[in-house]
Design an enzyme around this catalytic site. Structure first.
Site, PDB file in Angstrom:
ATOM      1  CD  GLU A   1       2.327   4.219  12.163  1.00 21.03           C
ATOM      2  OE1 GLU A   1       1.986   3.485  11.221  1.00 21.03           O
ATOM      3  OE2 GLU A   1       1.643   4.382  13.202  1.00 21.03           O
TER       4      GLU A   1
ATOM      5  CG  ASP B   1      -9.803   4.180  10.031  1.00 15.89           C
ATOM      6  OD1 ASP B   1      -9.615   3.032   9.585  1.00 15.89           O
ATOM      7  OD2 ASP B   1      -9.171   4.654  10.995  1.00 15.89           O
TER       8      ASP B   1
END
Length: 328
Positions: free
Chosen positions: A24, A116
């Site tokens: 990542e 989020d």
């Protein structure tokens, strides 16, 4: 720094697939960070990963830099990017436009996430906005279907998040598995776990998921546990207590080198336990740093498929199972 000792192997077709390897990355915030990131990208590229994921800020806050990084990966490297995409706060039309843009640039893998919830989110969501990753998966499939001729009937690979420990907003771990199953039914191809600190958490997740009918690969996401501050921070964010033994060891480290030695060892143990439990791959959260990630890989000694090397096409040279991948 030389790449790790990833062993190349040409496994017979009757054998199981090689262990998948991925990383990542996140888009750089400034020019200095960009230069450092590209040093990391070149080092990681030498390990021949199967793909690298590129994060996407809440509400697309770093959309331009994320798309720029994806473009450079596609045009300047041999790496295959997996584009993160969050849906919270965006309408289906807005997201369809973003998905089309990613496909136009050549992206063929998307990690579909809810994202989020912003702290200042209104009590009522925007009209037409998507609220769950499952909705985003279905939208990606609809966009893909409309563009099937452009994709030559190809299929976009869709990844999703999985949670070895209970999601902070979930009522139970059973509910987490139900959500994962729903994502699979909506068209998800694989899952990558959030960070975990205890080996049994991954094994238990896979066991519960398989019993519930989840059949897609569940790839463990592993973070080099080399920073006490970062481990504590992630523990707070995930609601999962890190190992007290690891915290004590990192806290007693005399310097950064000792902290890295301790953290790399703990990470390797965690990754090996996941692989022993049948993990189909390892996804490394690099934080845009390559040194610790390469150390972890060096100690894991992952088998990697042999691929043609520049200048060797048509040559009779073969690569044995103990050959080391080294930089030319």
């Amino acid at each position: 720094m030389s790449p790790p000792s990833l062993i190349q192997a040409s496994a017979p077709s009757t054998h199981s697939a090689p262990i998948a390897l991925s990383y990542e990355l996140f888009p750089p915030r400034n020019e200095s960070a960009s230069a450092s990131l590209w040093d990391t990208i070149r080092e990681l590229e030498c390990t021949n990963p199967d793909y690298v994921s590129v994060t996407y800020g809440a509400n697309g806050s770093n959309r331009d830099t994320a798309v720029e990084l994806l473009n450079r990966l596609l045009t300047e490297t041999s790496l295959r990017p997996l584009a993160h995409l969050t849906c919270v706060g965006n309408t289906a039309d807005e997201l369809a436009e973003i998905i089309s843009e990613l496909l136009d640039h050549g992206v063929r893998g998307i990690l579909a996430l809810r994202g989020d919830l912003p702290q200042d989110a209104p009590s009522q969501p925007r009209a037409g906005s998507l609220s769950y990753a499952q909705d985003l998966i279905e939208l990606i499939r609809r966009v893909e279907q409309r563009r099937s001729a452009l994709l030559c009937a190809g299929k976009v690979a869709i990844g999703v998040a999985a949670y070895p420990a209970q999601h902070p907003e979930s009522p139970s771990i059973e509910h987490d598995v139900e959500v994962l199953l729903a994502k699979q039914r909506s068209g998800a191809d694989f899952a990558i776990t959030q960070v975990f600190f205890h080996a049994d958490q991954y094994k238990d997740l896979v066991s519960r998921a398989r019993r519930a009918g989840v059949s897609i690969p569940i790839i463990p996401g592993v973070m080099p546990l080399t920073s006490l501050r970062r481990v504590q921070r992630l523990g707070d964010l995930t609601g999962v207590a890190p190992s007290t033994k690891l915290l004590d060891a990192l806290g007693r480290a005399d310097d950064a080198a000792e902290s890295r030695r301790i953290g790399v060892g703990a990470t390797v143990d965690l990754a090996r336990a996941a692989l022993d439990a049948g993990a189909p791959g390892i996804h490394l959260y690099t934080f845009n740093e390559h040194a610790a990630a390469l150390e972890v890989l060096d100690k894991l000694q992952l088998l990697r498929p042999a691929r043609p090397q520049p200048g060797l096409r048509g040559a009779s040279s073969t690569i044995g199972t103990t050959a080391r991948l080294v930089r030319a």
